[in-house]
Write an enzyme that holds these catalytic residues in place. Sequence first.
Site, PDB file in Angstrom:
ATOM      1  N   HIS A 223      -8.163  10.036   3.735  1.00 16.73           N
ATOM      2  CA  HIS A 223      -7.407   9.144   4.603  1.00 16.73           C
ATOM      3  C   HIS A 223      -7.650   9.491   6.072  1.00 16.73           C
ATOM      4  O   HIS A 223      -7.848  10.647   6.429  1.00 16.73           O
ATOM      5  CB  HIS A 223      -5.902   9.262   4.319  1.00 16.73           C
TER       6      HIS A 223
ATOM      7  N   ASP B 194       0.839  -1.191   0.000  1.00 16.70           N
ATOM      8  CA  ASP B 194       0.000   0.000   0.000  1.00 16.70           C
ATOM      9  C   ASP B 194       0.881   1.251   0.000  1.00 16.70           C
ATOM     10  O   ASP B 194       1.782   1.384   0.825  1.00 16.70           O
ATOM     11  CB  ASP B 194      -0.900  -0.017   1.238  1.00 16.70           C
TER      12      ASP B 194
END
Length: 307
Positions: free
Chosen positions: A178, A82
């Site tokens: 996020h 990621d």
Amino acid sequence: MPLVSPKEMFAKAYDGKYAVGAFNVNNMEIIQGIMAAGAEERAPLILQVSAGARKYAGQRYIVKLMEAALEETDLPVVLHLDHGQDFDICKKVIEGGFTSVMIDGSHHPFEENIRVTKEVVDYAHERGVWVEAELGVLAGVEDEVSAEHHVYTDPDQAVEFVERTGCDSLAVAIGTSHGAYKFKCEPKLDFERLGVITDRLPGYPLVLHGASSVLPEFVQMANAHGGEIAGACGVPESLLRKAATYGVCKINIDTDIRLAMTAVVRKHFAEHPGDFDPRQYLGPARTAVKEMVQHKIRHVLGCSNAV
């Protein structure tokens, strides 16, 4: 069953209008909880490792934990990097056995993003490894990834980017963020933009980052037994489920797992302040991860019984 590429699972997800969950892992209990949920739901899984997780647990430890998990399942499982920040990190995890990598050049200008992405694509494809890239910027903070403002993905640039880099999937920015401190009010995802991108890249798998929902029950439990850790809302799960019908084949989930674990651990110590046996609080935390992942598979991703 050995680790697999996302290629086949994404093709099935696109046709079935569901998404595969990409769950961030940091330790043994998280891996065990995710794998147990996938087994009960008969769902494909992507376990992904951030730069922060590589520093915390160590790449070798995570890979060995994954090897142990794979001995006990017949599910298709992808091990994914990621937010890989550069070519060297992507190269290291490919050499370490990962079957999918994300090269995140979204902080670069468009042409430089194309250059660094193409470099990773060329190396990874020679070794049969899938490459995810990102175009656009999500506001928020998660590990070492941070930005103050959204930069929404331009559909015209998305087509050009995919054609010039050869990346296998693309993370797009349509309004998610996020981290836990997401929105002051209910978020609005740009489905019109997402629809245009899907139409211009037919059959192509898109990815949604910043997709935790910051479920109120876990926020309340965590806050009731310690300092406030989240005061805003996340992405409504109905919007995430809708996104999966627009060609979004991978939805990233990290913050919700952290909140579930933290809430249960805080509650345990509030009720058992003298406890010093890690098994007594990490066991319930593992169960919380399992239940969280099962909830996501059933109600957000729509991929129960997809295997």
